[in-house]
Design a protein around this motif. Structure first.
Motif, PDB file in Angstrom:
ATOM      1  N   VAL A 122       0.840  -1.206   0.000  1.00 46.36           N
ATOM      2  CA  VAL A 122       0.000   0.000   0.000  1.00 46.36           C
ATOM      3  C   VAL A 122       0.872   1.252   0.000  1.00 46.36           C
ATOM      4  CG1 VAL A 122      -1.669   1.341   1.344  1.00 46.36           C
ATOM      5  CG2 VAL A 122      -1.964  -1.135   1.098  1.00 46.36           C
ATOM      6  N   LYS A 123       1.915   1.255   0.811  1.00 42.88           N
ATOM      7  CA  LYS A 123       2.811   2.413   0.875  1.00 42.88           C
ATOM      8  C   LYS A 123       3.489   2.662  -0.466  1.00 42.88           C
ATOM      9  CE  LYS A 123       6.704   4.314   3.470  1.00 42.88           C
ATOM     10  NZ  LYS A 123       7.634   4.124   4.617  1.00 42.88           N
ATOM     11  N   ASP A 124       3.944   1.588  -1.125  1.00 45.62           N
ATOM     12  CA  ASP A 124       4.598   1.734  -2.429  1.00 45.62           C
ATOM     13  C   ASP A 124       3.630   2.282  -3.476  1.00 45.62           C
ATOM     14  OD1 ASP A 124       6.921   0.782  -1.346  1.00 45.62           O
ATOM     15  OD2 ASP A 124       6.694  -1.266  -2.126  1.00 45.62           O
ATOM     16  N   GLN A 125       2.399   1.784  -3.454  1.00 44.69           N
ATOM     17  CA  GLN A 125       1.403   2.234  -4.431  1.00 44.69           C
ATOM     18  C   GLN A 125       1.011   3.695  -4.202  1.00 44.69           C
ATOM     19  OE1 GLN A 125       0.154   0.650  -7.019  1.00 44.69           O
ATOM     20  NE2 GLN A 125       0.640  -1.505  -6.688  1.00 44.69           N
ATOM     21  N   LEU A 126       1.028   4.126  -2.941  1.00 44.51           N
ATOM     22  CA  LEU A 126       0.649   5.509  -2.618  1.00 44.51           C
ATOM     23  C   LEU A 126       1.791   6.498  -2.813  1.00 44.51           C
ATOM     24  CD1 LEU A 126      -1.458   5.105   0.664  1.00 44.51           C
ATOM     25  CD2 LEU A 126      -2.297   5.846  -1.575  1.00 44.51           C
ATOM     26  N   SER A 127       3.005   6.000  -2.951  1.00 43.39           N
ATOM     27  CA  SER A 127       4.175   6.887  -2.984  1.00 43.39           C
ATOM     28  C   SER A 127       4.119   7.904  -4.120  1.00 43.39           C
ATOM     29  CB  SER A 127       5.458   6.056  -3.099  1.00 43.39           C
ATOM     30  OG  SER A 127       5.463   5.308  -4.304  1.00 43.39           O
ATOM     31  N   ALA A 133       4.397   8.228   2.885  1.00 43.52           N
ATOM     32  CA  ALA A 133       3.124   8.064   3.602  1.00 43.52           C
ATOM     33  C   ALA A 133       3.297   7.116   4.789  1.00 43.52           C
ATOM     34  CB  ALA A 133       2.066   7.519   2.648  1.00 43.52           C
ATOM     35  N   ALA A 134       2.700   7.503   5.913  1.00 42.49           N
ATOM     36  CA  ALA A 134       2.730   6.652   7.117  1.00 42.49           C
ATOM     37  C   ALA A 134       1.490   5.762   7.097  1.00 42.49           C
ATOM     38  CB  ALA A 134       2.766   7.510   8.370  1.00 42.49           C
ATOM     39  N   VAL A 135       1.668   4.534   6.635  1.00 39.41           N
ATOM     40  CA  VAL A 135       0.547   3.615   6.424  1.00 39.41           C
ATOM     41  C   VAL A 135       0.437   2.634   7.590  1.00 39.41           C
ATOM     42  CG1 VAL A 135      -0.421   1.847   4.910  1.00 39.41           C
ATOM     43  CG2 VAL A 135       0.813   3.794   3.924  1.00 39.41           C
ATOM     44  N   SER A 136      -0.783   2.436   8.032  1.00 37.91           N
ATOM     45  CA  SER A 136      -1.055   1.458   9.088  1.00 37.91           C
ATOM     46  C   SER A 136      -2.051   0.429   8.564  1.00 37.91           C
ATOM     47  CB  SER A 136      -1.631   2.160  10.323  1.00 37.91           C
ATOM     48  OG  SER A 136      -2.052   1.209  11.288  1.00 37.91           O
ATOM     49  N   VAL A 137      -1.730  -0.853   8.756  1.00 35.17           N
ATOM     50  CA  VAL A 137      -2.630  -1.939   8.361  1.00 35.17           C
ATOM     51  C   VAL A 137      -2.805  -2.866   9.561  1.00 35.17           C
ATOM     52  CG1 VAL A 137      -3.001  -3.909   6.830  1.00 35.17           C
ATOM     53  CG2 VAL A 137      -1.890  -1.844   5.950  1.00 35.17           C
ATOM     54  N   SER A 138      -4.038  -3.171   9.887  1.00 37.82           N
ATOM     55  CA  SER A 138      -4.298  -4.099  10.990  1.00 37.82           C
ATOM     56  C   SER A 138      -5.488  -4.981  10.643  1.00 37.82           C
ATOM     57  CB  SER A 138      -4.568  -3.347  12.296  1.00 37.82           C
ATOM     58  OG  SER A 138      -5.721  -2.536  12.177  1.00 37.82           O
ATOM     59  N   ILE A 139      -5.536  -6.133  11.277  1.00 34.35           N
ATOM     60  CA  ILE A 139      -6.648  -7.063  11.088  1.00 34.35           C
ATOM     61  C   ILE A 139      -7.638  -6.855  12.228  1.00 34.35           C
ATOM     62  CG2 ILE A 139      -7.317  -9.489  10.956  1.00 34.35           C
ATOM     63  CD1 ILE A 139      -4.533 -10.090   9.883  1.00 34.35           C
TER      64      ILE A 139
END
Length: 229
Positions: A122-127, A133-139
């Motif tokens: 996600v971070k790479d795609q948003l770059s 970008a400070a991306v957070s992913v959680s389940i």
């Protein structure tokens, strides 16, 4: 007179000896009970002829495996957010094919990825839109990667597969088998996602713990049910 006193002394000695003997028996019995309790292991036999060992086991189930090797599966609920961007804070459900859709990026395949792998993607795609970008992913909730262990186990229920898990490991997660389990008649129920048909896979616990027929200790699939009669 002297004879009577001597006889009384002998009777007193006899009574004292009996009291000492009773005390020694009581102490010995107590020591045996304490030793047995301290061991914490109670062997018992089941119908297979193999001794089953009962121990106290505490099972910990990770309800939200956001660290480690858990692979995201269809049905899992995710939360993805970008710090400082209100429009980029989303709760998503992984689709049947393993895909999700996120603003600016579009479609992503989440199936089989860990939280860290998806965060990096996600971070790479948003770059190209938001550098650094400070991306957070959680389940938020695990739906897709679970098995059930039922029957003669100490903690029957639903368990999350956080990595490759075989039948013996699943039984361990459920606290182990009870003394009443039919160890040679354990079954794994597996449903084919395409045809929805179900097949039964036999498992002989008695053989596996002796190092025999180890090929039957298969890796479990999401949705499998282990039944211990």
């Amino acid at each position: 007179m002297i004879f009577r006193m001597t006889r009384m002394k002998q009777e007193n000695v006899t009574m004292l000896s009996k009291r000492v003997l009773r005390s020694l028996v009581t102490i010995s019995t107590s020591l045996i009970l304490v030793t047995a309790c301290a061991g914490g292991i109670k062997p018992s036999s089941n119908e297979s002829g193999v001794d089953a060992v009962e121990t106290d086991v505490t099972t910990t189930v990770n309800s939200a495996p956001n660290a480690g090797g858990y692979s995201i599966q269809p049905g899992d609920k995710l939360e993805i957010s970008v710090y400082g961007e209100e429009d980029l804070q989303k709760e998503l459900t992984v689709g049947p094919g393993g895909g999700i859709t996120f603003p600016l990026i579009g479609d992503l395949n989440a199936k089989g990825k860990t939280v860290d792998q998806l965060r990096t993607e996600v971070k790479d795609q948003l770059s190209k839109f938001i550098p650094q970008a400070a991306v957070s992913v959680s389940i938020k909730e695990v739906i897709g990667n679970k098995v059930h262990v039922l029957g003669q186990v100490k903690s029957p229920g639903e368990y999350i597969l956080t990595g490759s898990t075989d039948v013996m490991q699943a039984l361990s997660m459920a606290g182990g088998v009870t003394a009443f389990a039919s160890l040679r008649k354990i079954k794994i129920l597996r449903r084919d996602s395409a045809t929805q048909s179900q097949k039964v896979i036999g498992f002989n616990y008695s053989d596996v713990i002796k190092g025999k027929n180890l090929a039957q200790n298969i890796l479990l699939h999401s949705g499998d049910t282990v039944v211990v009669p």
